[in-house]
Design an enzyme around this catalytic site. Sequence first.
Site, short mmCIF file in Angstrom:
data_model
loop_
_atom_site.label_atom_id
_atom_site.label_comp_id
_atom_site.label_asym_id
_atom_site.label_seq_id
_atom_site.Cartn_x
_atom_site.Cartn_y
_atom_site.Cartn_z
N ASP A 83 0.69 -1.26 0.40
CA ASP A 83 -0.49 -0.53 0.06
C ASP A 83 0.85 1.16 -0.09
O ASP A 83 1.61 1.59 -0.21
CB ASP A 83 -1.21 0.30 1.36
CG ASP A 83 -2.43 0.77 0.68
OD1 ASP A 83 -2.44 1.78 -0.13
OD2 ASP A 83 -2.98 1.40 2.06
C1 BGC Z 1 -4.90 3.37 0.56
C2 BGC Z 1 -4.94 2.38 -0.56
C3 BGC Z 1 -5.31 3.12 -2.32
C4 BGC Z 1 -3.75 3.77 -2.14
C5 BGC Z 1 -3.78 4.57 -3.73
C6 BGC Z 1 -3.69 4.16 -0.06
O1 BGC Z 1 -3.43 4.99 1.19
O2 BGC Z 1 -4.90 2.64 1.39
O3 BGC Z 1 -6.35 1.76 -0.73
O4 BGC Z 1 -5.56 1.73 -2.48
O5 BGC Z 1 -3.85 4.75 -1.01
O6 BGC Z 1 -4.45 5.33 -3.70
#
Ligand code: BGC
Length: 762
Positions: A304
């Site tokens: 993530d």
């Molecule tokens: C979130 C994800 C997301 C990623 C990209 C993260 O902060 O937890 O769910 O896909 O950002 O935007």
Amino acid sequence: MSETRISRRAALMGAGAVAAWLSSPARAVLQAVGQVQTPAFINDLIGRMTLEEKAGQLQIMAAAWAGGRALAGNPPQGNSDFPKQVEEARQGLLTGVFNGNGANMAQIMQTAAVRESRLKIPLMFAADIFHGHRTIFPVGLGEVASFEPELARRTAEAAAFEAAGAGIDWNFSPMVDLARDQRWGRGIEGGGEDVLLGRLFAAARVRGFQGDDLKSTEHMLACIKHFAAYGAAESGLDYNVVDMSESRLREVYLQPYKAGFDAGALSAMSSFNEINGVPSTGNHWLITDLLRGEWGFKGFVVSDYTSDQEMIDAGFAKDGRDAARLAFLAGVDMSMQSGLYREHLPNLVRSGELPQAKLDESVRRVLRLKAMLGLFDDPFRRINAKRETARSMLPQARALAREAGRKSIVLLKNDDDLLPLPRAGRRVALIGPFAAGPHDLVGPGVFYGDDAKAVDLATGVRRLLADPNGLIIAAGSDVEAPLPGGIEQAVAAARRADVVVLAIGEGANMSGEAQSRTDIVVPPPQQRLAEAVAAVGKPIVIVLKHGRALALEGAVANAQAILATWFLGTETGNSIADILFGEHSPSARLPVSFPLRSGQEPYYYAHKSTGRPNPPGDLQPYKAHFRGIPNAALYPFGHGLTYGKIEYSGLTISAPTLPMSGAIVVAAKVTNRGARAAEEVVQLYTHERTASVTRPVRELKAFRKVSLAPGQSQVVSFTLRASDLAFYGRDAKPRVEPGTFDVWIAPSAESDGVRGTIDVLA
Ligand code: BGC
């Protein structure tokens, strides 16, 4: 797809049907990747790549186009220099970007990659398409209230159609984190508190996004996130730790991820949280032993957003180099946004700390997926500005959004049949911060949708009122602050009306990432508004906007009618008006329990009994309840009324005993005693009275949505196999234990419905 097919599919869901669902054509995608050899050209390519180019294939960054608009939902990281990012693509230092800005941006970047880079490896464009691209559907949790996984497949497919048309190859979705603490803000994206629903909706969304062929320009690669147990964050605090037994992890929290992978998802995102002391992004047991080893996952894993780097603050990695090494060794193939893989993997291989073969294997996984997406055949296959526009917000997508919206609305309460409202003859006052205006419609986590293109409640109501000009509107309050003179105006509006529709609840910014709440109540200024309006004495319909279950109190809880409407997206106002005025009967059910008080959280229906349950009836001392309230929900999981009057009777069980390898049929008669047609979600629950590990007081095993005309009865039957009664023992392995099971066919997790018992034989 025809309506009949939809309702037949929807009717199928439940025990036994999970297996059928998972053996669907989408599973072919997964089987294909298991069988298909990596194309020879990929191995050849890997043979020609420098270490830097290999690390580049394992690094994805937020798109820098338009000054880094991609970062709207994330902490800023300072990569807003688009020409610099195009240059990185040219140098082969990027595998792709996420949350970019459509076909024009993708065209420029892809051209740099495939025409001007040394090895001409195509980029892959990713995005967060959670509940719609331009046409926005209900938030994930709201849609689960439909109890209709096929609906989720259809909205995911419609989202893929628009997004793939805008150049997006890879969706950072579905989010399938099972969550049982309503304080957590991201429950809004997922599948609710229940294991069966979580599994079915995870699988449905994967099927919708990916379709049967990853090369299709109407579909995109799905990403199961956030692996794992992100929704179990301690105290509902986002990013917080998770500490739980392996048997609970496997029995509850891992289930929806597994269902998503089994349905063919070929990418996964590691979560921010740690599990039992080890961050997911550095968790070899989780990513390599379990996901790849035990579950046979053949896709790739991305961290993530900066979750590799965050292992430093978590106290697991010494520095960026160490974080890259730990994440990579754990099995995370690709790093998101930190830049750590690009920066450190080449030297880690040179120094011998990481095996070259492992680096090659991760690159192979990523390139194989790019090949499966058809990007080596035609890197521009999804990039077409004309098609992007042509597919945007088509009437059929809006119609689907309206249908999905009304199927997501739960009628919590309807005293004296206040709803549906007549379209003429009663003056309606529409009061509250969500009564009118293009705000808080599409909900959180939306990068490409637009409140300004969505239908607000006032517009939807006016469309159905015989005298639209008679509608009285007053905001009354802001979402989290009072409005000067607001209450006085609202009270005056209520006085002039025959019925009040009070549109209150949470703003879009109160749910989603980093939006945990301590008190899950209607914000105090709106509660004060509700009290003042209620004092006028007119009948009140609460139209609740919310990203989680709320603890309803005072005038809100006491209103004659309450509709739970979540964030419904582009067609919000039309969907709600359809239900308010009885164009359609409400058919949704709660996918999360509404507690009596915030302090009960985490409250979920499948809790354990404890050694001191309070017997039915009055509160007793020294029993498991908080001061003054029972250990129960105000509105439990599965609850939802219709405009009919549904009665349950005549439970039958085909045999009193169930052998280990056998099946049994449990049935009940469901009758609509009301004057209006209704759709009822008939639910089958079980409870094992005694086992080697204590069992939840109830577990949902199956459900079926049935349509009932006034006066109509239907016998609804479920096949229950002994294997449906499995749980994870102390050894964290599944088992079925002989014993006595209570069985209910009921309209919710805390209602009696009709009840019997089954003995499972050794
Ligand atoms: C979130 C994800 C997301 C990623 C990209 C993260 O902060 O937890 O769910 O896909 O950002 O935007």
